[in-house]
Design a protein around this motif. Structure first.
Motif, PDB file in Angstrom:
ATOM      1  N   LEU A 135     -32.164  -3.841  45.484  1.00 14.16           N
ATOM      2  CA  LEU A 135     -32.371  -2.457  45.917  1.00 14.16           C
ATOM      3  C   LEU A 135     -31.180  -1.583  45.545  1.00 14.16           C
ATOM      4  O   LEU A 135     -31.340  -0.461  45.068  1.00 14.16           O
ATOM      5  N   THR A 188     -31.100  -0.955  41.764  1.00 11.20           N
ATOM      6  CA  THR A 188     -32.194  -0.053  41.379  1.00 11.20           C
ATOM      7  C   THR A 188     -31.815   1.386  41.677  1.00 11.20           C
ATOM      8  O   THR A 188     -31.978   2.274  40.828  1.00 11.20           O
ATOM      9  N   ARG A 189     -31.298   1.637  42.865  1.00 10.29           N
ATOM     10  CA  ARG A 189     -30.883   2.999  43.227  1.00 10.29           C
ATOM     11  C   ARG A 189     -29.779   3.500  42.290  1.00 10.29           C
ATOM     12  O   ARG A 189     -29.785   4.661  41.868  1.00 10.29           O
ATOM     13  N   LEU A 197     -41.100  -2.124  42.977  1.00  4.67           N
ATOM     14  CA  LEU A 197     -40.286  -1.389  43.952  1.00  4.67           C
ATOM     15  C   LEU A 197     -40.806   0.030  44.132  1.00  4.67           C
ATOM     16  O   LEU A 197     -40.685   0.601  45.203  1.00  4.67           O
ATOM     17  N   LEU A 247     -39.574   0.868  48.461  1.00 10.57           N
ATOM     18  CA  LEU A 247     -38.276   0.356  48.891  1.00 10.57           C
ATOM     19  C   LEU A 247     -37.093   0.986  48.168  1.00 10.57           C
ATOM     20  O   LEU A 247     -35.959   0.811  48.592  1.00 10.57           O
ATOM     21  N   ALA A 248     -37.343   1.677  47.080  1.00 14.85           N
ATOM     22  CA  ALA A 248     -36.254   2.334  46.346  1.00 14.85           C
ATOM     23  C   ALA A 248     -36.737   3.730  45.963  1.00 14.85           C
ATOM     24  O   ALA A 248     -37.907   3.935  45.687  1.00 14.85           O
TER      25      ALA A 248
END
Length: 152
Positions: A106, A109-110, A143, A148-149
Motif C-alpha cells: 500500500l 503504491t501511494r 488495489l 485500498l490505495a
C-alpha cells in the motif's frame, strides 16, 4: 581521439506500437501476467499502456525475495518514459498465492501514484497476482477496485 572516448550514434524510436492486448480491467492484467503466479520470488512489473489502454510494453522492475521486492519510482517510470507511455499499471506477485496486500504494498503504491502525478504518467492500478483460492477466487487483487490505495 586520444582521450579514450568515441562518439556513438544511438537511434531511439519516437513511438512504440501497441501489442494489441487491451488492459482495461484487472482480469485483463491478470491474463497478461498470469505467469507471475508460478514464481517462487516476488517480481514487480510495470505495464506501459497507451491512451486507449493498449499494452505497449511489459518490464520487470525487480526480482526480489520470497516475501519482498525493492521498488523505486525512478526504475518504475523509466520504461514508461522510454516507451512514451500515457499510463502504467503496476503488477507484482505474492509467491504464497495470497494476493492480500501488505502495508508495504500500500505504501509503495501511494508513493508511485504521487510520483506519477509529478511526471504526468497516471498509475491506473496495482494488481497483485496470487493463485485462485477460497478467499480469492480470481487469484488476483486490484488495489483500485478494493479502494485500498488512492488513485486519481
Amino acid at each position: 581521439m586520444t582521450d579514450g572516448y568515441h562518439p556513438v550514434l544511438v537511434q531511439l524510436p519516437l513511438v512504440r506500437e501497441a501489442t494489441g492486448t487491451r488492459c482495461r480491467e484487472p482480469a485483463d492484467v491478470f491474463r497478461a501476467c498470469a505467469d507471475l503466479a508460478r514464481l517462487a520470488q516476488e517480481a514487480f512489473h510495470v505495464l506501459c499502456v497507451d491512451q486507449k489502454n493498449m499494452l505497449v510494453a511489459r518490464h520487470m522492475i525487480t526480482l526480489g525475495l520470497v516475501d519482498s521486492s525493492l521498488v523505486h519510482p525512478r526504475e518504475v517510470f523509466r520504461p514508461a518514459i522510454e516507451c512514451n507511455s500515457a499510463s502504467v499499471i503496476l503488477v507484482h506477485n505474492h509467491p504464497s498465492g495470497d494476493p492480500t496486500p501488505s502495508a508495504e504494498d500500500l505504501r509503495i503504491t501511494r508513493q508511485l501514484v504521487d510520483a506519477g502525478k509529478i511526471i504526468d504518467i497516471r498509475v491506473l492500478d496495482h494488481v497483485i497476482v496470487g493463485r485462485p483460492s477460497e478467499g480469492s477466487p480470481n487469484g488476483w487483487l486490484s488495489l483500485r477496485e478494493s479502494g485500498l490505495a488512492g488513485f486519481a
